[in-house]
Design a protein around this motif. Structure first.
Motif, short mmCIF file in Angstrom:
data_model
loop_
_atom_site.label_atom_id
_atom_site.label_comp_id
_atom_site.label_asym_id
_atom_site.label_seq_id
_atom_site.Cartn_x
_atom_site.Cartn_y
_atom_site.Cartn_z
N LEU A 21 97.01 -33.63 57.19
CA LEU A 21 97.79 -32.72 58.02
C LEU A 21 97.03 -32.55 59.33
CD1 LEU A 21 100.39 -31.03 57.86
CD2 LEU A 21 98.97 -29.10 57.17
N GLU A 22 97.58 -33.05 60.41
CA GLU A 22 96.91 -33.02 61.71
C GLU A 22 97.41 -31.86 62.55
OE1 GLU A 22 97.26 -36.77 63.70
OE2 GLU A 22 96.71 -37.88 61.90
N GLU A 23 96.47 -31.13 63.14
CA GLU A 23 96.81 -30.02 64.02
C GLU A 23 97.07 -30.54 65.43
OE1 GLU A 23 94.84 -25.91 63.91
OE2 GLU A 23 93.92 -26.88 65.65
N LYS A 24 98.17 -30.11 66.02
CA LYS A 24 98.55 -30.48 67.39
C LYS A 24 98.72 -29.19 68.19
CE LYS A 24 99.36 -34.87 66.25
NZ LYS A 24 98.66 -35.99 66.76
N THR A 25 98.74 -29.31 69.52
CA THR A 25 98.93 -28.14 70.38
C THR A 25 100.20 -28.30 71.19
OG1 THR A 25 96.55 -27.82 70.53
CG2 THR A 25 97.88 -26.72 72.18
N LEU A 26 101.01 -27.27 71.22
CA LEU A 26 102.24 -27.27 72.00
C LEU A 26 101.87 -27.14 73.47
CD1 LEU A 26 105.32 -27.30 71.85
CD2 LEU A 26 105.26 -24.81 71.61
N GLU A 27 102.08 -28.22 74.23
CA GLU A 27 101.69 -28.28 75.64
C GLU A 27 102.27 -27.10 76.43
OE1 GLU A 27 99.67 -30.39 77.41
OE2 GLU A 27 99.11 -31.24 75.48
N GLY A 28 101.40 -26.47 77.22
CA GLY A 28 101.82 -25.38 78.08
C GLY A 28 101.88 -24.03 77.39
N TRP A 29 101.77 -24.02 76.07
CA TRP A 29 101.86 -22.77 75.31
C TRP A 29 100.57 -22.47 74.57
CZ3 TRP A 29 106.16 -19.52 75.16
CH2 TRP A 29 107.27 -19.98 75.87
N GLY A 30 99.87 -23.51 74.14
CA GLY A 30 98.63 -23.31 73.40
C GLY A 30 98.84 -22.98 71.93
N TYR A 31 100.08 -23.01 71.45
CA TYR A 31 100.36 -22.73 70.04
C TYR A 31 100.13 -23.99 69.23
CZ TYR A 31 102.82 -18.55 71.75
OH TYR A 31 103.15 -17.37 72.35
N ASN A 32 99.68 -23.82 68.01
CA ASN A 32 99.46 -24.96 67.12
C ASN A 32 100.71 -25.28 66.33
OD1 ASN A 32 96.79 -25.05 67.91
ND2 ASN A 32 96.11 -23.73 66.26
N TYR A 33 100.85 -26.54 66.00
CA TYR A 33 101.81 -26.99 65.00
C TYR A 33 101.13 -28.12 64.25
CZ TYR A 33 103.11 -30.76 68.28
OH TYR A 33 103.10 -31.83 69.13
N TYR A 34 101.73 -28.57 63.17
CA TYR A 34 101.07 -29.53 62.28
C TYR A 34 101.99 -30.71 62.01
CZ TYR A 34 98.08 -25.56 61.93
OH TYR A 34 97.24 -24.53 62.27
N ARG A 35 101.37 -31.87 61.85
CA ARG A 35 102.12 -33.10 61.61
C ARG A 35 101.50 -33.85 60.44
NH1 ARG A 35 105.82 -36.21 64.45
NH2 ARG A 35 105.62 -38.44 64.10
N LEU A 36 102.33 -34.14 59.46
CA LEU A 36 101.93 -34.95 58.31
C LEU A 36 102.46 -36.34 58.60
CD1 LEU A 36 100.64 -35.03 55.53
CD2 LEU A 36 102.82 -34.31 54.57
N GLU A 37 101.57 -37.19 59.08
CA GLU A 37 101.99 -38.49 59.64
C GLU A 37 102.40 -39.49 58.57
OE1 GLU A 37 103.23 -40.54 62.64
OE2 GLU A 37 102.07 -38.77 63.08
N ALA A 38 101.46 -40.12 57.96
CA ALA A 38 101.75 -41.21 57.02
C ALA A 38 101.41 -40.74 55.60
CB ALA A 38 100.93 -42.44 57.37
N VAL A 39 102.41 -40.68 54.77
CA VAL A 39 102.20 -40.33 53.36
C VAL A 39 102.19 -41.62 52.57
CG1 VAL A 39 103.14 -39.10 51.38
CG2 VAL A 39 103.25 -38.06 53.65
N LYS A 40 101.08 -41.85 51.86
CA LYS A 40 100.92 -43.11 51.12
C LYS A 40 100.88 -42.82 49.62
CE LYS A 40 98.49 -45.35 54.83
NZ LYS A 40 97.47 -44.88 55.70
N GLY A 41 101.31 -43.79 48.87
CA GLY A 41 101.24 -43.66 47.42
C GLY A 41 102.62 -43.79 46.81
N PRO A 42 102.74 -43.40 45.58
CA PRO A 42 101.82 -42.56 44.80
C PRO A 42 100.69 -43.36 44.15
CG PRO A 42 103.83 -42.96 43.54
CD PRO A 42 104.01 -43.63 44.88
#
Length: 156
Positions: free
Chosen positions: A74-95
């Motif tokens: 789960l990668e933390e990203k920043t909303l440009e111009g606002w400084g608020y965080n959001y999260y991105r679950l990029e590649a889910v592998k498995g099972p």
């Protein structure tokens, strides 16, 4: 002429009735193709530093008696111009699974969790937790609270 005033309390509608919608907070981007945007609104706590939020992401899969897991971070990203965080679950592998023989051969649908880094977050009820996850991945959460008792380490 006096006009009557209308007073509403939180008890009248409950906490969700007065919660701001996501677009009232900030312009979080729409989910990209192949992703969903899932949002968590946390209730206010007396001392929010005593709490953490664990993100429990996973997929509903047909499983047997073996332990099943998916992998992802789960990668933390920043909303440009606002400084608020959001999260991105990029590649889910498995099972991935243990390889025990299952004598009864029974299978059942269950939430298979995504394990990796970044799933324990700071508690902040003032902002929503916004998670972008691949389609088919459900986002659940659990609130952790610190014990009141604090112990002292021993010198050895």
């Amino acid at each position: 002429m006096l006009m009557p005033t209308l007073t509403l309390s939180l008890a009248t509608f409950g906490p969700q009735a007065l919660a701001a919608t996501l677009k009232d907070v900030a312009p979080y981007p729409e989910a990209e193709a192949g992703f969903t945007r899932q949002v968590i609104h946390l209730p206010s706590q007396t001392d929010e530093n005593d709490h953490k939020v664990e993100i429990l992401a996973g997929k509903q899969l047909e499983v047997d008696c073996n332990r099943q897991r998916l992998a992802g971070n789960l990668e933390e990203k920043t909303l440009e111009g606002w400084g608020y965080n959001y999260y991105r679950l990029e590649a889910v592998k498995g099972p991935m699974s243990t390889l025990m023989a299952c004598p009864d051969g029974k299978k059942a649908k269950a939430l298979v969790p995504v394990v990796g880094e970044g799933f324990m977050l700071r508690y902040n009820s003032k902002l929503p937790i916004v998670v972008y996850a691949p389609k088919g991945v459900e986002v659940h959460y659990r609130i952790w609270s610190a014990a009141e008792q604090v112990n002292k380490a021993t010198e050895e």
